[in-house]
Scaffold this motif. Sequence first.
Motif, mmCIF file in Angstrom:
data_model
loop_
_atom_site.group_PDB
_atom_site.id
_atom_site.type_symbol
_atom_site.label_atom_id
_atom_site.label_comp_id
_atom_site.label_asym_id
_atom_site.label_seq_id
_atom_site.Cartn_x
_atom_site.Cartn_y
_atom_site.Cartn_z
ATOM 1 N N MET A 114 -8.050 -1.413 0.737
ATOM 2 C CA MET A 114 -7.271 -2.150 1.740
ATOM 3 C C MET A 114 -6.035 -2.760 1.115
ATOM 4 S SD MET A 114 -10.164 -5.022 2.289
ATOM 5 C CE MET A 114 -11.440 -3.756 2.301
ATOM 6 N N PHE A 115 -4.976 -2.801 1.900
ATOM 7 C CA PHE A 115 -3.732 -3.390 1.402
ATOM 8 C C PHE A 115 -2.894 -3.858 2.585
ATOM 9 C CE2 PHE A 115 -3.363 1.208 1.685
ATOM 10 C CZ PHE A 115 -2.211 1.399 2.428
ATOM 11 N N PRO A 116 -2.054 -4.880 2.353
ATOM 12 C CA PRO A 116 -1.178 -5.374 3.433
ATOM 13 C C PRO A 116 -0.187 -4.296 3.849
ATOM 14 C CG PRO A 116 -1.339 -6.966 1.668
ATOM 15 C CD PRO A 116 -1.945 -5.707 1.149
ATOM 16 N N TYR A 117 0.205 -4.358 5.082
ATOM 17 C CA TYR A 117 0.979 -3.243 5.657
ATOM 18 C C TYR A 117 1.730 -3.730 6.889
ATOM 19 C CZ TYR A 117 1.609 1.292 8.053
ATOM 20 O OH TYR A 117 2.120 2.392 8.691
ATOM 21 N N ILE A 118 2.928 -3.220 7.067
ATOM 22 C CA ILE A 118 3.587 -3.331 8.370
ATOM 23 C C ILE A 118 4.117 -1.952 8.750
ATOM 24 C CG2 ILE A 118 4.188 -5.793 8.303
ATOM 25 C CD1 ILE A 118 6.972 -5.047 7.456
ATOM 26 N N PRO A 119 4.143 -1.628 10.032
ATOM 27 C CA PRO A 119 4.562 -0.296 10.461
ATOM 28 C C PRO A 119 6.037 -0.043 10.141
ATOM 29 C CG PRO A 119 3.407 -1.437 12.226
ATOM 30 C CD PRO A 119 3.696 -2.448 11.158
ATOM 31 N N GLY A 120 6.376 1.224 10.082
ATOM 32 C CA GLY A 120 7.776 1.592 9.921
ATOM 33 C C GLY A 120 8.036 2.516 8.772
ATOM 34 N N ASP A 121 7.098 2.609 7.843
ATOM 35 C CA ASP A 121 7.340 3.475 6.691
ATOM 36 C C ASP A 121 6.459 4.721 6.727
ATOM 37 O OD1 ASP A 121 5.001 2.215 6.295
ATOM 38 O OD2 ASP A 121 5.408 1.579 4.228
ATOM 39 N N ASP A 122 5.937 5.048 7.898
ATOM 40 C CA ASP A 122 5.175 6.283 7.985
ATOM 41 C C ASP A 122 5.876 7.220 8.975
ATOM 42 O OD1 ASP A 122 4.578 5.337 10.515
ATOM 43 O OD2 ASP A 122 2.678 4.493 9.882
ATOM 44 N N ASP A 123 5.344 8.411 9.121
ATOM 45 C CA ASP A 123 6.010 9.392 9.978
ATOM 46 C C ASP A 123 5.316 9.533 11.324
ATOM 47 O OD1 ASP A 123 3.725 10.550 9.116
ATOM 48 O OD2 ASP A 123 4.636 12.432 8.442
ATOM 49 N N ASP A 148 8.230 -20.200 8.458
ATOM 50 C CA ASP A 148 8.358 -21.303 9.407
ATOM 51 C C ASP A 148 8.350 -20.808 10.851
ATOM 52 O OD1 ASP A 148 10.707 -19.977 9.500
ATOM 53 O OD2 ASP A 148 11.994 -21.704 9.037
ATOM 54 N N ARG A 149 7.899 -19.592 11.034
ATOM 55 C CA ARG A 149 7.864 -19.016 12.379
ATOM 56 C C ARG A 149 6.578 -18.211 12.537
ATOM 57 N NH1 ARG A 149 10.525 -16.897 8.603
ATOM 58 N NH2 ARG A 149 10.495 -14.673 8.145
ATOM 59 N N ARG A 150 6.274 -17.914 13.804
ATOM 60 C CA ARG A 150 5.070 -17.122 14.066
ATOM 61 C C ARG A 150 5.337 -15.658 13.713
ATOM 62 N NH1 ARG A 150 3.197 -18.428 20.017
ATOM 63 N NH2 ARG A 150 5.031 -17.163 20.327
ATOM 64 N N VAL A 151 4.539 -15.108 12.830
ATOM 65 C CA VAL A 151 4.731 -13.719 12.398
ATOM 66 C C VAL A 151 3.366 -13.059 12.256
ATOM 67 C CG1 VAL A 151 6.924 -14.126 11.215
ATOM 68 C CG2 VAL A 151 4.761 -14.411 9.977
ATOM 69 N N GLN A 152 3.405 -11.765 12.023
ATOM 70 C CA GLN A 152 2.152 -11.072 11.753
ATOM 71 C C GLN A 152 2.377 -9.922 10.792
ATOM 72 O OE1 GLN A 152 0.289 -8.302 14.642
ATOM 73 N NE2 GLN A 152 1.954 -8.853 16.054
ATOM 74 N N ALA A 153 1.291 -9.457 10.234
ATOM 75 C CA ALA A 153 1.260 -8.239 9.409
ATOM 76 C C ALA A 153 -0.105 -7.602 9.649
ATOM 77 C CB ALA A 153 1.468 -8.589 7.939
ATOM 78 N N LEU A 154 -0.332 -6.516 8.958
ATOM 79 C CA LEU A 154 -1.608 -5.820 9.106
ATOM 80 C C LEU A 154 -2.262 -5.669 7.741
ATOM 81 C CD1 LEU A 154 -0.292 -2.859 11.315
ATOM 82 C CD2 LEU A 154 -1.533 -4.858 12.159
ATOM 83 N N ILE A 155 -3.554 -5.504 7.750
ATOM 84 C CA ILE A 155 -4.245 -4.981 6.572
ATOM 85 C C ILE A 155 -4.679 -3.573 6.921
ATOM 86 C CG2 ILE A 155 -6.290 -5.137 5.116
ATOM 87 C CD1 ILE A 155 -6.079 -8.149 5.284
ATOM 88 N N ARG A 156 -4.218 -2.624 6.113
ATOM 89 C CA ARG A 156 -4.581 -1.226 6.343
ATOM 90 C C ARG A 156 -5.837 -0.923 5.527
ATOM 91 N NH1 ARG A 156 -1.727 4.063 7.495
ATOM 92 N NH2 ARG A 156 -2.614 5.604 6.073
ATOM 93 N N VAL A 157 -6.836 -0.417 6.192
ATOM 94 C CA VAL A 157 -8.116 -0.113 5.561
ATOM 95 C C VAL A 157 -8.269 1.406 5.533
ATOM 96 C CG1 VAL A 157 -10.616 -0.431 5.670
ATOM 97 C CG2 VAL A 157 -9.084 -2.252 6.472
ATOM 98 N N GLU A 158 -8.410 1.948 4.340
ATOM 99 C CA GLU A 158 -8.515 3.405 4.197
ATOM 100 C C GLU A 158 -9.834 3.777 3.527
ATOM 101 O OE1 GLU A 158 -3.789 4.537 3.541
ATOM 102 O OE2 GLU A 158 -5.266 4.910 1.956
ATOM 103 N N GLY A 159 -10.455 4.793 4.060
ATOM 104 C CA GLY A 159 -11.671 5.319 3.444
ATOM 105 C C GLY A 159 -12.016 6.617 4.122
ATOM 106 N N GLN A 172 -10.913 -3.121 -2.936
ATOM 107 C CA GLN A 172 -11.800 -1.991 -2.649
ATOM 108 C C GLN A 172 -13.216 -2.511 -2.481
ATOM 109 O OE1 GLN A 172 -11.118 0.679 -5.993
ATOM 110 N NE2 GLN A 172 -9.804 1.953 -4.698
ATOM 111 N N ILE A 173 -13.930 -1.942 -1.555
ATOM 112 C CA ILE A 173 -15.343 -2.278 -1.405
ATOM 113 C C ILE A 173 -16.147 -0.993 -1.180
ATOM 114 C CG2 ILE A 173 -15.015 -4.624 -0.549
ATOM 115 C CD1 ILE A 173 -15.477 -3.599 2.274
ATOM 116 N N GLU A 174 -17.389 -1.054 -1.572
ATOM 117 C CA GLU A 174 -18.313 0.057 -1.316
ATOM 118 C C GLU A 174 -19.450 -0.472 -0.473
ATOM 119 O OE1 GLU A 174 -19.536 1.888 -4.914
ATOM 120 O OE2 GLU A 174 -17.487 2.402 -5.545
ATOM 121 N N LEU A 175 -19.776 0.256 0.565
ATOM 122 C CA LEU A 175 -20.815 -0.176 1.499
ATOM 123 C C LEU A 175 -21.873 0.910 1.613
ATOM 124 C CD1 LEU A 175 -18.511 -1.472 4.382
ATOM 125 C CD2 LEU A 175 -20.033 -2.910 3.049
#
Lengths: 187, 277
Positions: B196-205, B252-263, B232-235
């Motif tokens: 998992m890693f932080p992510y915001i859209p825009g750099d994919d195709d 100082d403002r309301r914002v957001q980002a994503l955590i991208r989870v890959e497996g 990384q985690i193993e389940l």
Amino acid sequence: MRMLLVGLAALLLIGAAWAADNDQFNITVTVNQLGVTLYEDDGATDYGTWALGNMAAGATAQMYFDNPDADGDDHVEAKNEGNCAADILVYSTESSAPGDCGFGTPTAWAPGAAAGSDIYYLECGEGSESSLPGSYTACDQSASPGTEIVSNLASGSVAHLFFNFTTPTSVSDGCQHDITVTVLASP
Amino acid sequence: MNREFTKIGMFACILIFTAIQAVFGIRVSPGVMTVRGIPVGVDTSLGIPLTLYNDEDMDLVYTVRVMKPSQIKKRWRDGYEEIPDTNWLYLADGKKFVVPAKGNVSSMLRIHIPDSESYYNQMWAVYFLVTAKSGGMFNTAVAPLFMLETKTLDEPAVPPAGIPGIAPSAVSLTVDNSKANIDFYNTTESELRLSMFPYIPGDDDEKVEIEATTGWKFDEDFMNGIRTSDKQIELKSGEKKTITVWSESFPDRRVQALIRVEGAPVIRYIRIFWNPN
């Protein structure tokens, strides 16, 4: 009147508080419209006919430039009428068996990876306004998901589609068959 | 026994149908939309209609079917799983519509997700397949994409649906509450390895981006400040693990980002909100 204004102000504040909650119900429309239209090769006239005529078993009809049909159109132009890029997919089918025509047992045809008994073969390809496709793809799906023949067709752009149609090598009836080829656009 | 003909009377349907006007264009609205905060267990109007446009010179019958993404394409927007049951999403006025020539017809979108805590924290994709009855060989169809996100629930009584199950699917960080826990559930029969890693859209195709929640813009600085206790985690099958997420950036403002989870073979996203107030 003053009480009414106070009441309206209170309602607006409640609305703002709802909007601030990030788990509240909300909708974002990213693409307003999605659409596709099929034109003849003039890019303006709704697609007319592909006059296949009578065909022998196993015969192939092709769309190509020096063999335009009676209407003069030699391929299909699919225009992306939506606000976003879309993929173009194709599937085809004969939805039901033809009515009894007195010749054999009416049997619906199906698309296949090659022509066979009551199986037709449809090839699809994307060319250009002046050139045939470099290669064709077997459009052998009878329902969605179809075969993708154009990827990422930009909004307002046109894909030049060419089709080759091969009749079954043998048939169960001598009736008229109605094949529907669906051209689907989807983001 | 079927009699086989070596020569057939296949009259091209186009020849036969030139007297009957065929359908060569089809339009719908919206084409792509995201709905967040959908309640579970309640029959809900999505508050927006599906509008069908007829640009032809005759009335047409449109058929609308709700489809799982795999019934439309081999690949769709990652991060959104297939809706478990297409019957949950429907149009208020049915599946067939007579659309007048040069006109349009609208029908309100509704959804009724069964009352189960497993259906909170979900991000689902669904397509509508819209076709018009054609009189010719070529027919047109469109398939608008709807991305549906259900309300979040921190500690559901049952593991959330999805691979992996995630709860909650969105967290809010503030100055006073700057850390949050996120539970991952392995709902499969085999081991899952997730990174998992932080992510915001825009750099994919991707053709279709993940949309920011209204009023909460994606912010690169905030994304760069997001930290997770595990990368990384193993389940094991049936196992649950908890990670902690926090921010070292304090806009100082309301914002957001994503955590991208890959497996392999899954990609999921978790929304992380920052509220300075």
